[in-house]
Design an enzyme around this catalytic site. Structure first.
Site, PDB file in Angstrom:
ATOM      1  N   LYS A  85       1.212  -1.816   0.067  1.00 57.44           N
ATOM      2  CA  LYS A  85      -0.607  -0.358   0.242  1.00 57.44           C
ATOM      3  C   LYS A  85       1.430   1.603  -0.163  1.00 57.44           C
ATOM      4  O   LYS A  85       1.891   1.352   0.191  1.00 57.44           O
ATOM      5  CB  LYS A  85      -0.825  -0.003   1.364  1.00 57.44           C
ATOM      6  CG  LYS A  85      -2.033   1.091   1.518  1.00 57.44           C
ATOM      7  CD  LYS A  85      -2.726   0.633   2.175  1.00 57.44           C
ATOM      8  CE  LYS A  85      -3.714   2.197   2.807  1.00 57.44           C
ATOM      9  NZ  LYS A  85      -4.507   1.586   3.838  1.00 57.44           N
ATOM     10  N   SER A  96     -10.168   1.546   2.492  1.00 59.56           N
ATOM     11  CA  SER A  96      -9.139   2.479   1.968  1.00 59.56           C
ATOM     12  C   SER A  96      -7.635   1.648   1.280  1.00 59.56           C
ATOM     13  O   SER A  96      -7.397   1.782   0.843  1.00 59.56           O
ATOM     14  CB  SER A  96      -7.893   3.230   2.818  1.00 59.56           C
ATOM     15  OG  SER A  96      -7.481   2.987   3.668  1.00 59.56           O
ATOM     16  N   SER A 145      -9.866  -0.658   7.016  1.00 64.38           N
ATOM     17  CA  SER A 145      -9.028  -0.601   5.746  1.00 64.38           C
ATOM     18  C   SER A 145      -8.907  -2.016   4.977  1.00 64.38           C
ATOM     19  O   SER A 145      -8.198  -1.702   3.403  1.00 64.38           O
ATOM     20  CB  SER A 145      -8.741   0.753   5.517  1.00 64.38           C
ATOM     21  OG  SER A 145      -9.333   1.435   5.774  1.00 64.38           O
TER      22      SER A 145
END
Ligand code: GLN
Length: 474
Positions: free
Chosen positions: A76, A151, A175
């Site tokens: 990420k 997210s 997330s």
């Protein structure tokens, strides 16, 4: 060879038996990655892969390999990898290059994992759909008109598409678990303090944790085993001997029925959840109804504590020391323009909310009370875990929604976090596992079940998760 569906465990065996070289594995996965540009899941594919491949192959050839050696991995965009851009999908950090490895990065690197790219996310991890990214939305591989969740939507999407064998995300209020559920992969939020936060871009420090995405529970366990452990660079990380717990086979699953049946939960999600519980009963688990009244306050608590911490953590981005800079007529003008232009709407909304709940006139009414409610929720969970070994809920109240469906109504978006935020507030671990599909036109949209365990009992989650995977397969 079906590289798209291969697991870490299977790839490891192929590499060890020399049926495949690291280069062959990485090249096949990169080819899949090149083929999914339309998903906008990778922000960047790295150009130093070849060098990493050589290191990993050498580890294998010299007999120093571990389970993750040579495994293509995605990160990420808010996790630092030395020498690579880490932008948190924000214009503020678009050109920021990490000067050191995050704690988790270092552990994966030492294991010989190959970082192939960085993945798209909601800006600074604020969101549940990857739509707040400054670099465009990521699309759900199961239906490109839908969001991948967020997210960590990019990380979930690349694993689901077979464009990485594993990935890391971060989870402040869901997330990792919610995008795992939306994309049909496994996602684990570890116990707070069991995985280093050093080198993660902070969103809300008392809630943030890094954790794995994988195709199977076994793979998620392999990744967790690699990244967990004490890090002197993170003062909230626990000593290693603290993590050792005596394992006892879980038997009783608690279900907060009232909470799960809350308004707004899609009937197809409820039906799938009932079926999940039925199959667990067949596996020999006892399912027991529990009452956790404090759960109903968790969204309110989260949306006070989280923005409060966000507003303080993001104060460092002033456009002077690093990050996006826009010239004003004086210093205040510099701040206003840099922060106003560098941050997107959702980030600015949360900074405003956070400074409001922390302001002297409102501190006691909001932040102070939310801290008290947090303690009550933790206490209720401790009590519940005296009766049951773990707790089950759906991961999200709906299947993946359409791109754009909730962007104009932030409250609707926040409601999607109802089942995931209590876990971060209490700091306990939880896993999301694919539990089936709903049909929407021609597409099959994945659903997920969430299992929650007491602090440091990830083992319980892996055990129940593997049992559940077996039922789903049969
Ligand atoms: N969707 C939640 C939020 O918007 C969770 C975010 C996260 O876990 N990083 O805050």
């Amino acid at each position: 060879m079906d590289i798209k569906n291969i697991t870490i465990k299977q790839a490891h065996e192929l590499l060890m038996s020399k049926k495949m070289s690291v280069l062959e594995l990485v090249e096949s996965v990169l080819k899949i990655a090149e083929g999914i540009h339309n998903l906008n899941a990778y922000l960047e594919i790295f150009d130093d892969v070849q060098k990493q491949v050589e290191v990993a192959q050498k580890m294998i050839d010299e007999g120093n390999a571990v389970l993750l050696t040579g495994i293509p991995f995605a990160m990420k965009d808010n996790i630092l990898i030395k020498g690579h851009t880490a932008s948190a999908s924000s214009k503020m950090l678009e050109h920021y290059v990490a000067t050191y490895d995050a704690g988790v990065t270092k552990k994966l690197r030492d294991a010989g994992a190959i970082f192939i790219g960085r993945t798209n996310m909601d800006e600074f991890a604020m969101g549940g759909s990857t739509e707040t990214s400054a670099f465009g939305v990521t699309k759900n591989p199961h239906d490109i008109t839908r969001v991948p969740g967020g997210s960590s939507g990019g990380s979930a999407a690349v694993v689901a598409a077979g464009a990485a064998l594993g990935a890391l995300g971060t989870d402040t209020g869901g997330s990792i678990r919610q995008p795992a559920s939306f994309c049909g992969v496994v996602g684990l939020k570890p116990t707070y303090g069991s995985v280093s936060r050093s080198g993660l871009m902070a969103m809300a420090s008392s809630l943030d944790q890094a954790g794995p995405f994988a195709k199977t529970v076994e793979d998620a366990e392999i990744i967790f085993d690699c990244i967990k452990g004490h890090d002197p660079m993170d003062s909230t990380s626990y000593p290693d001997d603290f993590l050792k717990r005596e394992f006892k086979k879980p038997k009783v699953i608690g279900v907060p029925t009232e909470f799960v049946r809350a308004k707004g939960v899609d009937p197809r999600v409820l039906k799938n959840f009932e079926e999940t519980l039925e199959s667990m009963k067949k596996e020999g688990y006892e399912v027991r109804e529990i009452s956790l009244p404090a759960l109903s306050h968790s969204l309110a608590v989260y949306y006070i504590l989280m923005p409060a911490e966000v507003s303080s953590n993001l104060a460092r981005f002033d456009g002077v020391r690093y990050g996006y800079h826009a010239e004003g007529t004086n210093l205040l003008g510099d701040y206003l323009r840099s922060r106003g232009e560098g941050f997107g709407r959702e980030v600015r909304r949360r900074i405003l909310l956070g400074t409001y709940v922390l302001s002297s006139g409102y501190y006691d009414a909001y932040y102070g009370r939310a801290c008290l409610a947090r303690e009550i929720l933790k206490r209720d969970l401790v009590e519940a875990f005296k009766e049951v070994d773990l707790i089950a809920t759906p991961t999200a109240p709906t299947p993946a929604f359409k791109i754009g469906e909730k962007t104009s109504d932030p409250l609707q978006m926040y409601l999607a976090d109802i089942f995931t935020v209590p876990v971060n507030i209490a700091g306990v671990p939880a896993i999301s596992i694919p539990s089936g599909f709903v049909e929407e036109g021609n597409a099959k949209i994945p659903l997920g079940v969430q299992f929650i365990a007491p602090h440091f009992e990830e083992d319980v989650l892996f055990t129940v998760g593997k049992d559940f995977e077996r039922c789903v397969q049969n």
